[in-house]
Design a protein around this motif. Sequence first.
Motif, PDB file in Angstrom:
ATOM      1  N   ALA A  89       0.825  -1.209   0.000  1.00 46.27           N
ATOM      2  CA  ALA A  89       0.000   0.000   0.000  1.00 46.27           C
ATOM      3  C   ALA A  89       0.858   1.258   0.000  1.00 46.27           C
ATOM      4  O   ALA A  89       0.558   2.233  -0.701  1.00 46.27           O
ATOM      5  CB  ALA A  89      -0.933  -0.010   1.209  1.00 46.27           C
ATOM      6  N   ARG A  90       1.940   1.233   0.760  1.00 45.90           N
ATOM      7  CA  ARG A  90       2.792   2.422   0.829  1.00 45.90           C
ATOM      8  C   ARG A  90       3.503   2.662  -0.496  1.00 45.90           C
ATOM      9  O   ARG A  90       3.685   3.811  -0.923  1.00 45.90           O
ATOM     10  CB  ARG A  90       3.802   2.271   1.967  1.00 45.90           C
ATOM     11  CG  ARG A  90       4.587   3.544   2.244  1.00 45.90           C
ATOM     12  CD  ARG A  90       5.377   3.449   3.523  1.00 45.90           C
ATOM     13  NE  ARG A  90       4.514   3.286   4.689  1.00 45.90           N
ATOM     14  CZ  ARG A  90       4.971   3.242   5.942  1.00 45.90           C
ATOM     15  NH1 ARG A  90       6.272   3.351   6.174  1.00 45.90           N
ATOM     16  NH2 ARG A  90       4.142   3.091   6.949  1.00 45.90           N
ATOM     17  N   ILE A  91       3.908   1.599  -1.153  1.00 45.70           N
ATOM     18  CA  ILE A  91       4.566   1.737  -2.453  1.00 45.70           C
ATOM     19  C   ILE A  91       3.622   2.373  -3.464  1.00 45.70           C
ATOM     20  O   ILE A  91       3.984   3.300  -4.190  1.00 45.70           O
ATOM     21  CB  ILE A  91       5.047   0.356  -2.951  1.00 45.70           C
ATOM     22  CG1 ILE A  91       6.271  -0.089  -2.144  1.00 45.70           C
ATOM     23  CG2 ILE A  91       5.381   0.394  -4.436  1.00 45.70           C
ATOM     24  CD1 ILE A  91       6.642  -1.530  -2.364  1.00 45.70           C
ATOM     25  N   ILE A  92       2.385   1.882  -3.498  1.00 52.25           N
ATOM     26  CA  ILE A  92       1.416   2.431  -4.446  1.00 52.25           C
ATOM     27  C   ILE A  92       1.107   3.886  -4.115  1.00 52.25           C
ATOM     28  O   ILE A  92       0.953   4.726  -5.004  1.00 52.25           O
ATOM     29  CB  ILE A  92       0.137   1.571  -4.448  1.00 52.25           C
ATOM     30  CG1 ILE A  92       0.451   0.177  -4.996  1.00 52.25           C
ATOM     31  CG2 ILE A  92      -0.961   2.223  -5.276  1.00 52.25           C
ATOM     32  CD1 ILE A  92      -0.714  -0.784  -4.955  1.00 52.25           C
ATOM     33  N   SER A  93       1.041   4.215  -2.824  1.00 50.17           N
ATOM     34  CA  SER A  93       0.757   5.600  -2.441  1.00 50.17           C
ATOM     35  C   SER A  93       1.891   6.542  -2.814  1.00 50.17           C
ATOM     36  O   SER A  93       1.690   7.746  -2.928  1.00 50.17           O
ATOM     37  CB  SER A  93       0.492   5.686  -0.934  1.00 50.17           C
ATOM     38  OG  SER A  93       1.676   5.429  -0.197  1.00 50.17           O
ATOM     39  N   LYS A  94       3.102   5.997  -3.012  1.00 55.30           N
ATOM     40  CA  LYS A  94       4.240   6.822  -3.415  1.00 55.30           C
ATOM     41  C   LYS A  94       4.231   7.138  -4.906  1.00 55.30           C
ATOM     42  O   LYS A  94       5.128   7.803  -5.406  1.00 55.30           O
ATOM     43  CB  LYS A  94       5.551   6.110  -3.056  1.00 55.30           C
ATOM     44  CG  LYS A  94       5.836   6.023  -1.564  1.00 55.30           C
ATOM     45  CD  LYS A  94       6.232   7.363  -0.995  1.00 55.30           C
ATOM     46  CE  LYS A  94       6.607   7.242   0.476  1.00 55.30           C
ATOM     47  NZ  LYS A  94       7.019   8.537   1.048  1.00 55.30           N
ATOM     48  N   GLY A  95       3.242   6.620  -5.608  1.00 52.20           N
ATOM     49  CA  GLY A  95       3.147   6.932  -7.023  1.00 52.20           C
ATOM     50  C   GLY A  95       3.720   5.870  -7.922  1.00 52.20           C
ATOM     51  O   GLY A  95       4.249   6.164  -8.992  1.00 52.20           O
ATOM     52  N   ASP A  96       3.612   4.623  -7.502  1.00 58.47           N
ATOM     53  CA  ASP A  96       4.156   3.541  -8.308  1.00 58.47           C
ATOM     54  C   ASP A  96       3.428   3.425  -9.640  1.00 58.47           C
ATOM     55  O   ASP A  96       2.249   3.744  -9.752  1.00 58.47           O
ATOM     56  CB  ASP A  96       4.029   2.225  -7.539  1.00 58.47           C
ATOM     57  CG  ASP A  96       4.544   1.055  -8.341  1.00 58.47           C
ATOM     58  OD1 ASP A  96       3.716   0.274  -8.814  1.00 58.47           O
ATOM     59  OD2 ASP A  96       5.765   0.954  -8.496  1.00 58.47           O
ATOM     60  N   GLY A  97       4.151   2.958 -10.649  1.00 61.28           N
ATOM     61  CA  GLY A  97       3.573   2.838 -11.979  1.00 61.28           C
ATOM     62  C   GLY A  97       2.500   1.771 -12.086  1.00 61.28           C
ATOM     63  O   GLY A  97       1.646   1.826 -12.970  1.00 61.28           O
ATOM     64  N   ILE A  98       2.541   0.774 -11.209  1.00 62.37           N
ATOM     65  CA  ILE A  98       1.514  -0.263 -11.236  1.00 62.37           C
ATOM     66  C   ILE A  98       0.200   0.337 -10.751  1.00 62.37           C
ATOM     67  O   ILE A  98       0.103   0.872  -9.663  1.00 62.37           O
ATOM     68  CB  ILE A  98       1.908  -1.450 -10.339  1.00 62.37           C
ATOM     69  CG1 ILE A  98       3.180  -2.105 -10.857  1.00 62.37           C
ATOM     70  CG2 ILE A  98       0.778  -2.459 -10.267  1.00 62.37           C
ATOM     71  CD1 ILE A  98       3.025  -2.773 -12.200  1.00 62.37           C
ATOM     72  N   SER A  99      -0.814   0.243 -11.556  1.00 61.02           N
ATOM     73  CA  SER A  99      -2.107   0.829 -11.219  1.00 61.02           C
ATOM     74  C   SER A  99      -2.744   0.098 -10.050  1.00 61.02           C
ATOM     75  O   SER A  99      -2.679  -1.125  -9.944  1.00 61.02           O
ATOM     76  CB  SER A  99      -3.029   0.764 -12.437  1.00 61.02           C
ATOM     77  OG  SER A  99      -4.355   1.030 -12.079  1.00 61.02           O
ATOM     78  N   ILE A 100      -3.379   0.862  -9.171  1.00 58.75           N
ATOM     79  CA  ILE A 100      -4.107   0.252  -8.062  1.00 58.75           C
ATOM     80  C   ILE A 100      -5.222  -0.635  -8.587  1.00 58.75           C
ATOM     81  O   ILE A 100      -5.550  -1.668  -8.012  1.00 58.75           O
ATOM     82  CB  ILE A 100      -4.665   1.344  -7.116  1.00 58.75           C
ATOM     83  CG1 ILE A 100      -5.505   0.732  -5.993  1.00 58.75           C
ATOM     84  CG2 ILE A 100      -5.495   2.361  -7.871  1.00 58.75           C
ATOM     85  CD1 ILE A 100      -4.774  -0.210  -5.102  1.00 58.75           C
ATOM     86  N   TYR A 101      -5.777  -0.263  -9.732  1.00 59.62           N
ATOM     87  CA  TYR A 101      -6.863  -1.055 -10.307  1.00 59.62           C
ATOM     88  C   TYR A 101      -6.359  -2.433 -10.743  1.00 59.62           C
ATOM     89  O   TYR A 101      -6.993  -3.447 -10.468  1.00 59.62           O
ATOM     90  CB  TYR A 101      -7.471  -0.319 -11.503  1.00 59.62           C
ATOM     91  CG  TYR A 101      -7.928   1.077 -11.180  1.00 59.62           C
ATOM     92  CD1 TYR A 101      -9.125   1.302 -10.508  1.00 59.62           C
ATOM     93  CD2 TYR A 101      -7.151   2.180 -11.524  1.00 59.62           C
ATOM     94  CE1 TYR A 101      -9.544   2.587 -10.196  1.00 59.62           C
ATOM     95  CE2 TYR A 101      -7.559   3.468 -11.219  1.00 59.62           C
ATOM     96  CZ  TYR A 101      -8.754   3.669 -10.556  1.00 59.62           C
ATOM     97  OH  TYR A 101      -9.154   4.935 -10.240  1.00 59.62           O
TER      98      TYR A 101
END
Length: 378
Positions: A81-93
Amino acid sequence: MARNYVRENVPLSRFGVLVAQLESIVASAAQQPPDPLLCFDLLSDLISAIDEEPKCEDALYSLLTLGAKRPIRHLASIAMARIISKGDGISIYSRASSLQGFLSDGKRSEPQRVAGAAQCLGELYRHFGRKITSGLLETTSIVAKLMKFNEDFVRKEALLMLQNALEGSGGCAAFNAYVEAFRVITRYAVGDKSFVVRIAGARCLRAFANIGGPGLGVAELDTSASLSVKALEDPISSVRDAFAEALGLLLALGLNPEAQVQPRGKGPAPVAKQIEGGLQRHLILPFTRASAPRSKDIRISITLSWVFFLQAIHLKYLHPDSELQSYSIMVMDMLHSENSNDAHAMACVLYILRVGITNQMTEPTQRSFLVFLGRKVC
């Protein structure tokens, strides 16, 4: 011990070294199961070192679906979750979709792997629920499937995922998703044979109350309250406490129809109405009718429900503290002729008056309330 795979002459940051270690552990998992202590320490360091756009989502996903124990799953889910919140290229969807796909295909022979994916998806809902509300219906269907697993920790993780999904969506998902979620909770969770699952079910009801009961009409709210009252007879105190909180919050929502959320989408949206006689049916009568051998346990739980109800009325729905006085009459009426000399019943009533009412009042309102109590007693 996992080795660090670092390209020659290419310096790695501390984070890069940790990612390389994680990928090495995942790559060698087929030959040697990951060491739990090593994974725990590694993930703890990894979470504290996330300060750039990392590239370890696939390794975390693999670790989660390898069948790691709960502490490892917890840290890996937080890291994801923290990685995605940092703007990771992998879409949350796409990440949520891949987890849903894994859970849909999950086998009963792989409970640890299924629990890991459920915990991660729940963590993503907790952080990004409003972005992935379109998947709530599929998630509730997955929960219904996972509730048929024999392992209670899988059923518990499924309900925790549902709780996070409900709270994360905030009432913004489709109508039928909430209807299905309510069906799963009332059909499977509240009467489960495992007490940890029953507690998780109570927290799901609490989540429904906290987000405004989307998809629930007066009948559903009344049913939820009735199930919660029944659960107050549970022999496990932690189960009773969880349902006592849910009961108080559900009744507070039922008396505030303007706060009841109407979800979007097709379906016969329930009309927001006030629960008529809800306090009498679900708080006063169970208190006065409580009989041995569990009468004291039931009264204590009802007392807690009263406090949660009164606190929600004042703090969540912003009723003025002067209105709390009107509920004191109902509370004191629980001391009817049969238990007016019952020390335990009297102690419960005094606790409600002090914690639920007096402690929430300002000093001027307290003075007026004391005058009112004096006249009532005399």
